[in-house]
Write a protein that holds these residues in place. Sequence first.
Motif, mmCIF file in Angstrom:
data_model
loop_
_atom_site.group_PDB
_atom_site.id
_atom_site.type_symbol
_atom_site.label_atom_id
_atom_site.label_comp_id
_atom_site.label_asym_id
_atom_site.label_seq_id
_atom_site.Cartn_x
_atom_site.Cartn_y
_atom_site.Cartn_z
ATOM 1 N N UNK A 170 -10.811 13.878 47.401
ATOM 2 C CA UNK A 170 -11.680 13.136 46.485
ATOM 3 C C UNK A 170 -11.680 13.786 45.104
ATOM 4 N N UNK A 171 -11.392 13.014 44.086
ATOM 5 C CA UNK A 171 -11.315 13.578 42.717
ATOM 6 C C UNK A 171 -12.690 13.524 42.056
ATOM 7 N N UNK A 172 -13.093 14.688 41.611
ATOM 8 C CA UNK A 172 -14.432 14.821 41.048
ATOM 9 C C UNK A 172 -14.369 15.549 39.709
ATOM 10 N N UNK A 173 -15.101 15.026 38.723
ATOM 11 C CA UNK A 173 -15.213 15.749 37.456
ATOM 12 C C UNK A 173 -16.504 16.550 37.489
ATOM 13 N N UNK A 174 -16.419 17.788 37.081
ATOM 14 C CA UNK A 174 -17.598 18.652 37.094
ATOM 15 C C UNK A 174 -18.241 18.675 35.713
ATOM 16 N N UNK A 195 -18.387 25.376 45.886
ATOM 17 C CA UNK A 195 -18.946 24.594 46.976
ATOM 18 C C UNK A 195 -18.209 23.264 47.112
ATOM 19 N N UNK A 196 -18.027 22.585 45.986
ATOM 20 C CA UNK A 196 -17.335 21.289 46.020
ATOM 21 C C UNK A 196 -15.904 21.451 46.531
ATOM 22 N N UNK A 197 -15.241 22.526 46.101
ATOM 23 C CA UNK A 197 -13.874 22.778 46.559
ATOM 24 C C UNK A 197 -13.846 23.042 48.058
ATOM 25 N N UNK A 198 -14.842 23.844 48.484
ATOM 26 C CA UNK A 198 -14.960 24.170 49.899
ATOM 27 C C UNK A 198 -15.117 22.904 50.744
ATOM 28 N N UNK A 199 -15.810 21.923 50.186
ATOM 29 C CA UNK A 199 -16.066 20.680 50.913
ATOM 30 C C UNK A 199 -14.939 19.662 50.719
ATOM 31 N N UNK A 200 -13.814 20.132 50.156
ATOM 32 C CA UNK A 200 -12.611 19.306 50.116
ATOM 33 C C UNK A 200 -12.429 18.462 48.872
ATOM 34 N N UNK A 201 -13.205 18.702 47.841
ATOM 35 C CA UNK A 201 -13.052 17.891 46.626
ATOM 36 C C UNK A 201 -11.988 18.488 45.718
ATOM 37 N N UNK A 202 -11.322 17.589 45.015
ATOM 38 C CA UNK A 202 -10.362 17.987 43.994
ATOM 39 C C UNK A 202 -11.125 17.954 42.671
ATOM 40 N N UNK A 203 -11.555 19.146 42.214
ATOM 41 C CA UNK A 203 -12.493 19.203 41.084
ATOM 42 C C UNK A 203 -11.790 19.516 39.777
ATOM 43 N N UNK A 204 -12.056 18.713 38.771
ATOM 44 C CA UNK A 204 -11.574 19.101 37.447
ATOM 45 C C UNK A 204 -12.754 19.298 36.509
ATOM 46 N N UNK A 205 -12.547 20.158 35.532
ATOM 47 C CA UNK A 205 -13.594 20.497 34.591
ATOM 48 C C UNK A 205 -13.131 20.145 33.181
ATOM 49 N N UNK A 209 -14.604 9.953 30.902
ATOM 50 C CA UNK A 209 -14.144 8.606 31.253
ATOM 51 C C UNK A 209 -13.028 8.665 32.290
ATOM 52 N N UNK A 210 -13.022 7.682 33.179
ATOM 53 C CA UNK A 210 -11.903 7.532 34.094
ATOM 54 C C UNK A 210 -12.026 8.278 35.414
ATOM 55 N N UNK A 211 -13.135 8.973 35.640
ATOM 56 C CA UNK A 211 -13.290 9.654 36.931
ATOM 57 C C UNK A 211 -14.053 8.774 37.920
ATOM 58 N N UNK A 212 -13.726 8.914 39.210
ATOM 59 C CA UNK A 212 -14.469 8.173 40.237
ATOM 60 C C UNK A 212 -15.886 8.718 40.356
#
Lengths: 194, 245, 455
Positions: free
Chosen positions: B1-5, B25-35, B67-70
């Motif tokens: 899951x792609x997530x913006x932080x 935490x978000x990474x641990x829970x399987x998220x693909x996090x970008x900042x 813009x553009x993040x789920x």
Amino acid sequence: MSARENILNAIAMNQPELAELPVIDLASTIHYEDSFIQFKTVLESIGGKVELISHITVLKDKLATDKTTGNFIVNTIEALGDVDKYVALLPVFDLEKVEKAYVKGTLGVAENGAVWIYESQMINRLIPFICQHLILVMEKKNIVSNLHQAYQKIDVEKEGFGAFVAGPSKTADIEQSLVIGAHGARSVVVFVIE
Amino acid sequence: MKVALFIPCYIDQFYPKVGIATLQLLEKLGCDVSFPLEQTCCGQPMANSGFAALSKGCDINFIKNFSGFDYIVAPSGSCVLHVKEHLSNEEDGIEASQIRNSIYELTEFLTDILKVKSIPASFPHKVGLHNSCHGQRGLNLSSMTERMLPEFSKPEQLLKLVAGIELKKAKRNDECCGFGGTFCVFEEAVSVKMGKDRVKEHEDNEVDYITGGDTSCLMHLEGILKRQGSKIKTIHIAEILNRVL
Amino acid sequence: MTVKHADLAEKFIADEPRTDWHDDTLWFVREKRDKAAHGLPEWEQLREWASQIKNNTLSNLSNYLKEFEEKAAANGIKVHWASDAKEHNEIIYEIILKHGIQKIVKSKSMLTEECHLNEFLQHQGIEVVDTDLGERIVQFRKEPPSHIVLPAIHLKKEDVSATFHEHLKTEKGNNDPQYLTEAARQHLRNKFVESQLAITGVNFAIAETGGFVVCTNEGNADMGAHTAPVHIACMGFEKLIPKADHLSVFLRLLARSATGQPITTYSSHFQKPRPDQEMHIVIVDNGRSKQLGREDFRNSLKCIRCAACFNTCPVYRRSGGHSYHTAVAGPIGSILNPNLDMKANADLPFASTLCGSCSNVCPVKINIHEQLWKWRQVIVEEGYVAASKKISMKGMSFVFSNPKIYRLLGKTGRKVIHFFPFMVNNKLNPWFKQREMPSAPKDSFHDWYLKNRKN
């Protein structure tokens, strides 16, 4: 332009688009299985007393006894004997001395312990307020669950005045300490006839 | 899951550990996090002071970054609420509205989107939860004592998954702490009194930590605790959820 | 405008035990309200109905008012219209002169407070006796009420005892509320008996019947209105409701929201004057039609004056009613008063943390905290904030709109701190007075991220 026109014009100009009135669905309001018990519980929690009696004659004796004490007792209920019609025109200076008044109520409301009284039942509008102690009398079948039902049964336009009275006069204006007997009756007993 | 932080400005500057815990935490829970690197502030400090007109630059910058993040996730109920209620852009109304609908406060993201049922975290301490008003009443993160509706609490639901934690409820569970943005300086006396009263209730519960989802509330309470020389520490809920022994 | 909420609040809080007492007492009232609301499964539905009825009323107000006027007149009630406080006071004064009235009793009416009726009449040499116990107490002390339902809630029984000792010759040091209330009862019964005019407020006026309802617990409105040969009821025009049936919705909500009682002791329905009595109604605008035209703020006119928002407000509980320096204090006052005088009341919408508890308890669902936010915008736009605040906000806006400058300022010793209004780098920083500052870490999150995540 008069103030009246100014105000009404300003309101007409500024009020928003018409919003509809809601439909009040009585089925979704609270109903009590035993309205009498609820009425008694609530009224006693706000300083009143409720007594269930089998017949109005019980009160006749009570009234007669009260009248022998020498205190100023007012009866406004025909079924109890002579009605003190003269109180309609009695000056307030004298009414102020009323110790106890017997007044008929139209109906009681279980959710809040209130009793509706029409002006004609008071004879004088001041009676239920100025007496030291108030005795209210009503029939058990006239206890409704909630205020919505109460307003369906009463007609506020029928007479010049009417009131819901829920227990004795009270105040908590000094440190939120509840004190019974602010300006109105110091006690209210509701006799409910079965 | 792609997530913006989204890391609010005061967390970025003063509480980077809260940002780090959130990211891990978000990474641990399987998220693909970008900042997004050019982010600054949501504009709330200006808007809540009556200068919403001056927060336009923040809005433009926010939209440019997010813009553009789920999903956009932030460890702050207050900033998320501000974005949800006030983010706007005259030229690009669609992008602003898309952001308003995809931004989540951390705990609601975990309970509602990730539907987290377990967390590999351990925190063997007595903890009091401070419900931030914007999170609770604004974002509906938990039921409110004023409303006659069923009880629930998203942050509590998550904290209960943490091993060893002992949760203590404050007497007035959803009373405001008195931070209130610029209120905390323009109404200093009331602000501090409110904070002291919150602290007192947690002290009565003999907690080790006060936690919550809003660093601003915690910063205010921490300031009071430190001045009083209290042993109670403040900690963001992300830090607890990310804590392993 | 010299006094501000923040300064008055600071003075109030200086006596911390008393502040705690005030806070606890009002919180207790809030808890009683919660309990009463919990007793009705349909509570939230009732709020919704009340809100919709009031929305309808506001949207058809001009017609409802005409209908009310016509019906009331047909029932023998004289209806007067007042554009502002001055006209309201003069209408009452004229009635007083016409009858040569000297003895006046008045039950609680926030409208007459708003219009400063007592002061106006005092200037004409006429004394009004407030008959609500709390109002009588503050009247003796020459103070304004600090709460619209509990006017003397800022006072302790010792204060009341001293006041009654002075004015009613009660025993010195007898602080028993029962004893003090009894003394007031005797004192005010004399006032009722000799009264020539009774002034009351109006809780609800009914368009379809031309009647009105007055609610009290003490019975003081009735003692006055049924005694005096003249009765004047004063109402802001927003007190109207369309139908008598609607009273059920509002009376179910009013007392439960206000004090946690299931209903007030007396809910008196006035339809016609007594045969020997003159009954007047004064319908007042005083800024209300203007508020009705403010789209963002018009629904503040739905208010039924229960004061639930006062009791729940964490700021009100700790700052006291007088800190709001207006007749109607608390959250609702803070959204009503800027309409009456924006400059004098520019501080009030800021006397809130925007926690939202007020909107949650409101029985007619006024979005109080959102309106507080919106008033802030209007007040800034109209120029009623300090220039220094504007400068700091502009500086903050500039920094946050420019990521590079933001990061640059953040670099050395977290200098961006200077741009947080609550962290002004100043010896007089109010934050620092009773709180420590957060310690500045070496790296920002941004710095850490570049080092640890960005390859």
